[in-house]
Design a protein around this motif. Structure first.
Motif, PDB file in Angstrom:
ATOM      1  N   THR A  51      47.035  35.673  34.791  1.00 16.18           N
ATOM      2  CA  THR A  51      47.573  35.469  35.906  1.00 16.18           C
ATOM      3  C   THR A  51      48.706  34.596  36.072  1.00 16.18           C
ATOM      4  OG1 THR A  51      45.185  35.949  36.935  1.00 16.18           O
ATOM      5  CG2 THR A  51      46.769  34.715  38.337  1.00 16.18           C
ATOM      6  N   TYR A  52      48.591  33.251  35.218  1.00 18.15           N
ATOM      7  CA  TYR A  52      49.556  32.291  34.941  1.00 18.15           C
ATOM      8  C   TYR A  52      50.616  32.950  34.419  1.00 18.15           C
ATOM      9  CZ  TYR A  52      51.137  27.655  34.181  1.00 18.15           C
ATOM     10  OH  TYR A  52      51.893  26.617  33.973  1.00 18.15           O
ATOM     11  N   LEU A  53      50.481  33.643  33.315  1.00 21.17           N
ATOM     12  CA  LEU A  53      51.542  34.173  32.658  1.00 21.17           C
ATOM     13  C   LEU A  53      52.548  35.290  33.475  1.00 21.17           C
ATOM     14  CD1 LEU A  53      51.534  35.864  28.839  1.00 21.17           C
ATOM     15  CD2 LEU A  53      52.760  36.973  30.880  1.00 21.17           C
ATOM     16  N   LEU A  54      51.928  36.052  34.142  1.00 17.04           N
ATOM     17  CA  LEU A  54      52.728  36.955  35.145  1.00 17.04           C
ATOM     18  C   LEU A  54      53.399  36.239  36.237  1.00 17.04           C
ATOM     19  CD1 LEU A  54      50.060  39.975  35.093  1.00 17.04           C
ATOM     20  CD2 LEU A  54      52.360  39.879  34.158  1.00 17.04           C
ATOM     21  N   LEU A  55      52.699  35.176  36.997  1.00 17.34           N
ATOM     22  CA  LEU A  55      53.268  34.481  38.034  1.00 17.34           C
ATOM     23  C   LEU A  55      54.267  33.630  37.486  1.00 17.34           C
ATOM     24  CD1 LEU A  55      50.085  33.165  40.185  1.00 17.34           C
ATOM     25  CD2 LEU A  55      51.709  35.051  40.735  1.00 17.34           C
ATOM     26  N   PHE A  56      54.258  32.974  36.338  1.00 18.91           N
ATOM     27  CA  PHE A  56      55.341  32.204  35.788  1.00 18.91           C
ATOM     28  C   PHE A  56      56.668  33.228  35.589  1.00 18.91           C
ATOM     29  CE2 PHE A  56      57.770  29.853  32.735  1.00 18.91           C
ATOM     30  CZ  PHE A  56      57.197  28.561  32.817  1.00 18.91           C
ATOM     31  N   ARG A  57      56.245  34.437  34.939  1.00 17.13           N
ATOM     32  CA  ARG A  57      57.293  35.274  34.653  1.00 17.13           C
ATOM     33  C   ARG A  57      57.905  35.694  35.953  1.00 17.13           C
ATOM     34  NH1 ARG A  57      55.979  40.153  30.476  1.00 17.13           N
ATOM     35  NH2 ARG A  57      56.232  38.468  29.195  1.00 17.13           N
ATOM     36  N   HIS A  58      57.371  36.033  36.910  1.00 19.87           N
ATOM     37  CA  HIS A  58      57.708  36.473  38.262  1.00 19.87           C
ATOM     38  C   HIS A  58      58.904  35.434  38.794  1.00 19.87           C
ATOM     39  CE1 HIS A  58      57.889  36.793  42.548  1.00 19.87           C
ATOM     40  NE2 HIS A  58      57.861  37.922  42.601  1.00 19.87           N
ATOM     41  N   ALA A  59      58.328  33.907  38.627  1.00 22.16           N
ATOM     42  CA  ALA A  59      59.127  32.823  39.095  1.00 22.16           C
ATOM     43  C   ALA A  59      60.477  32.849  38.522  1.00 22.16           C
ATOM     44  CB  ALA A  59      58.609  31.614  39.210  1.00 22.16           C
ATOM     45  N   GLN A  60      60.405  33.015  37.056  1.00 19.28           N
ATOM     46  CA  GLN A  60      61.465  32.903  36.059  1.00 19.28           C
ATOM     47  C   GLN A  60      62.502  33.938  36.591  1.00 19.28           C
ATOM     48  OE1 GLN A  60      62.056  30.344  33.762  1.00 19.28           O
ATOM     49  NE2 GLN A  60      63.519  31.196  32.447  1.00 19.28           N
ATOM     50  N   LEU A  61      61.863  34.955  36.555  1.00 17.05           N
ATOM     51  CA  LEU A  61      62.769  36.242  36.682  1.00 17.05           C
ATOM     52  C   LEU A  61      63.623  36.108  38.090  1.00 17.05           C
ATOM     53  CD1 LEU A  61      63.597  39.240  35.921  1.00 17.05           C
ATOM     54  CD2 LEU A  61      61.822  39.995  37.189  1.00 17.05           C
ATOM     55  N   VAL A  62      62.960  35.884  39.016  1.00 18.52           N
ATOM     56  CA  VAL A  62      63.560  35.619  40.402  1.00 18.52           C
ATOM     57  C   VAL A  62      64.478  34.673  40.581  1.00 18.52           C
ATOM     58  CG1 VAL A  62      63.179  35.624  42.919  1.00 18.52           C
ATOM     59  CG2 VAL A  62      61.719  36.895  41.490  1.00 18.52           C
ATOM     60  N   LEU A  63      64.302  33.217  39.950  1.00 20.48           N
ATOM     61  CA  LEU A  63      65.028  32.217  40.383  1.00 20.48           C
ATOM     62  C   LEU A  63      65.948  31.995  39.313  1.00 20.48           C
ATOM     63  CD1 LEU A  63      62.257  29.630  41.104  1.00 20.48           C
ATOM     64  CD2 LEU A  63      63.673  30.918  42.712  1.00 20.48           C
ATOM     65  N   SER A  64      65.815  32.453  38.041  1.00 14.62           N
ATOM     66  CA  SER A  64      66.749  32.387  36.787  1.00 14.62           C
ATOM     67  C   SER A  64      67.631  33.313  36.724  1.00 14.62           C
ATOM     68  CB  SER A  64      66.204  31.949  35.620  1.00 14.62           C
ATOM     69  OG  SER A  64      65.240  30.813  35.877  1.00 14.62           O
ATOM     70  N   ASP A  65      67.061  34.730  36.961  1.00 17.01           N
ATOM     71  CA  ASP A  65      67.988  35.937  36.765  1.00 17.01           C
ATOM     72  C   ASP A  65      68.505  36.644  38.166  1.00 17.01           C
ATOM     73  OD1 ASP A  65      67.597  35.343  34.116  1.00 17.01           O
ATOM     74  OD2 ASP A  65      65.633  36.268  33.901  1.00 17.01           O
ATOM     75  N   LEU A  66      67.555  37.077  38.819  1.00 16.53           N
ATOM     76  CA  LEU A  66      67.934  37.898  39.986  1.00 16.53           C
ATOM     77  C   LEU A  66      68.670  37.233  41.067  1.00 16.53           C
ATOM     78  CD1 LEU A  66      64.544  39.971  40.592  1.00 16.53           C
ATOM     79  CD2 LEU A  66      66.563  40.239  38.771  1.00 16.53           C
ATOM     80  N   SER A  67      68.741  35.919  40.890  1.00 14.82           N
ATOM     81  CA  SER A  67      69.586  35.243  42.040  1.00 14.82           C
ATOM     82  C   SER A  67      71.032  35.062  41.714  1.00 14.82           C
ATOM     83  CB  SER A  67      68.995  33.616  41.949  1.00 14.82           C
ATOM     84  OG  SER A  67      67.854  33.587  42.601  1.00 14.82           O
ATOM     85  N   SER A  68      71.218  35.490  40.393  1.00 15.17           N
ATOM     86  CA  SER A  68      72.635  35.424  39.957  1.00 15.17           C
ATOM     87  C   SER A  68      73.104  37.000  39.691  1.00 15.17           C
ATOM     88  CB  SER A  68      72.970  34.442  38.804  1.00 15.17           C
ATOM     89  OG  SER A  68      71.892  34.825  37.613  1.00 15.17           O
TER      90      SER A  68
END
Length: 549
Positions: A51-68
């Motif tokens: 659960t921690y791995l997937l939630l962390f990956r989701h936050a990283q993907l959205v905030l760092s990658d998809l926002s740009s």
């Protein structure tokens, strides 16, 4: 294997994913949504690490990658991107709750390892104490009660060797989810509010809670409805004077030496002769009388009332119509398939189904593990039956493979045939958003797709490869099934190699439906010894969204 990891190690694994800016943002947004669904399931199963791995990956993907991402300013993407950013706030709150549990578990693991190492050093060369070595290393005592099995300590089973167990697990999970959705609908929660609550984490045990609340409300509503029907029947019988044309009675009136209370009640002002007492045998009503009430069970013998009751002015009970109706009514059927339901229901599998997890059944070429995908054996037959009109016309047909995640395995439980346009070599879905909205509403994950080659052999064309890479970006375990009914073999189950196949397709810019690729090992078989296992007796539902002609 299975040792509790440190938070830093989990975060490092979560950051280890490939991001390609050339993949359209809509695919990445679906990937983010899939990560959320997987995290919720692992959270329900108590797997804090995953659960921690997937939630962390989701936050990283959205905030760092998809926002740009270059497509972030397109109108069709802004709403979904905003929803993904809002979901990150919920991710961060959950990460703060899960983090201390992971740290505590890892610290206990390190302490146990240190104790084991110290035991090894103390027992070195001592044969007598070495006999107790396994017990000492496990940190157990003969007087110690067994601890609750945590997610990382569950037995890891091979999906190929435990197909029957997997089928029972899938059947139970589908029944549970269907019952949960019914309870949500019957509790008056709209679909929009349901999705908002799920996505926002408002409901922890939302299905159990709503089932309990709805059971009480529905039972009260049913009781009120039964009372209303009885009142209508009671009023319709016009009890001003009981007669043989109003009801049929099997009640035997007690003999009394003087005027009965029943007679005084029906005609308290009468001064003339008394009416003739009706015979004790059962009356037969005429054909045009009121409908006969349901048959009543035999009554216990009625004792002779005391003389004081005979002189009482209150009328005797109405025979066999109202007071005795409720006990003889059939039991109200239960609405939900849970353990408290009194009505008969199919036997559910043992709770031991929750005490194991499926281990990875195959690995990518990069070494990353692939979870087992269970494929219903009847799926191809069902799909080819729905595609037969197009197949006779030499037109392709495609369908979407949807399913659920349970015990670290993926189960294909629904075949959705979307609205589509077809040619002899291509098949394009129409209104793809409607399909994804349906999957979100039903809490389904997209696990791959299936399509026909009406007149060609069973292979992955260049067009098929470019279509499938979008699925495999969302989930590495995604599969593509090709059905070639006129050829041998008549079907195949495939995935892109990773590497080099997925990377070659993502970087390919060649135009046209059919074109060659420089990589030869671009896709591979996914059935065993791959990660896909065919499953008999698996639950499967088919939904055809194509307009009827």
């Amino acid at each position: 294997m299975g040792a509790p990891l440190a938070v830093e190690d989990i975060a490092k694994q979560a950051e280890n994913y490939e991001y390609n800016v050339h993949i359209p943002l809509r695919y990445w947004l679906r990937t983010a949504d899939t990560l959320q669904k997987e995290a919720r399931q692992y959270e329900n199963e108590g797997n804090d690490c995953q659960t921690y791995l997937l939630l962390f990956r989701h936050a990283q993907l959205v905030l760092s990658d998809l926002s740009s991402h270059p497509d972030r300013l397109l109108p069709e993407n802004q709403k979904a991107l905003k929803a993904a950013r809002l979901a990150v706030n919920n991710d961060l709150r959950k990460l703060e709750v899960i983090k201390p549990r992971i740290e505590k578990r890892h610290a206990e693991y390190l302490a146990r390892r240190r104790a084991q190492q110290q035991t090894l050093e103390n027992l070195e060369g001592n044969e007598t104490q070495a006999l107790r070595l396994p017990q000492e290393l496990d940190g157990l005592s003969s007087n110690r009660a067994p601890a609750r099995v945590t997610s990382y300590e569950k037995a890891a089973l091979d999906g190929e060797d435990h197909r029957s167990l997997a089928a029972k697990l899938a059947q139970r999970e589908v029944r549970r989810r269907n019952a949960a959705r019914r309870s949500v609908r019957q509790a008056g929660v709209s679909e929009e509010e349901e999705q908002q609550r799920r996505g926002g984490g408002v409901w922890g045990e939302w299905d159990t809670q709503l089932r309990q609340e709805s059971t009480v409300d529905d039972l009260q509503a049913q009781i009120q409805e039964v009372a209303r029907i009885q009142n209508e029947q009671y009023a319709a019988t016009n009890f001003s004077r009981p007669s043989s044309t109003q009801y049929t009675s099997t009640y035997n009136y007690p003999s009394v030496p003087q005027k009965s209370a029943q007679e005084r009640w029906s005609n308290p002002q009468a001064t003339g002769s008394l009416p003739v007492r009706p015979p004790k045998e059962q009356f037969r009503r005429p054909s045009d009388s009121l409908p006969r009430p349901p048959a009543l069970p035999p009554k216990p013998p009625i004792s002779q009332p005391p003389s004081s009751a005979v002189e009482h002015s209150r009328p005797p009970p109405i025979p066999g119509k109202y007071n005795e109706y409720i006990p003889s009514a059939p039991p109200i059927p239960g609405k939900y398939l849970d353990s408290n339901t009194p009505t008969p229901r199919p036997a559910s599998p043992s709770p031991s189904l929750d005490e194991f997890t499926f281990k990875p059944s195959a690995y990518l070429e990069s070494g990353a593990p692939l979870r087992t995908v269970f494929l219903p054996r009847e799926l191809r037959h069902q799909f080819m039956s729905a595609a037969s009109p197009n197949t006779r016309k030499n037109l392709e047909t495609c369908g979407i493979l949807c399913g659920i995640l349970k015990n670290n395995a993926l189960f294909i439980t629904r075949l959705v045939i979307p609205e589509q346009t077809s040619t002899s070599d291509t098949c394009e879905t129409v209104n793809e958003q409607e399909l994804f909205d349906y999957c979100d509403k039903e809490e389904l994950m997209v696990l791959g797709w299936i399509h026909t080659h009406p007149s060609q052999t069973c292979f992955m064309s260049s067009r098929d490869l470019h279509t499938h890479v979008g699925y495999q970006v969302m989930m590495p375990e995604s599969i593509a099934i090709v059905c070639a009914p006129t050829k041998d073999p008549s079907w195949g189950c495939f995935r892109l190699t990773d590497p080099p196949g997925k990377q070659a397709i993502l970087n390919c810019t060649q135009p046209g439906i059919f074109h060659p690729h420089s990589v030869s090992n671009i896709y591979t078989e996914a059935l065993k010894p791959g990660h896909v296992v065919e499953l008999a007796d698996a639950p499967l539902e088919v939904l055809d969204m194509r307009p009827r002609k």
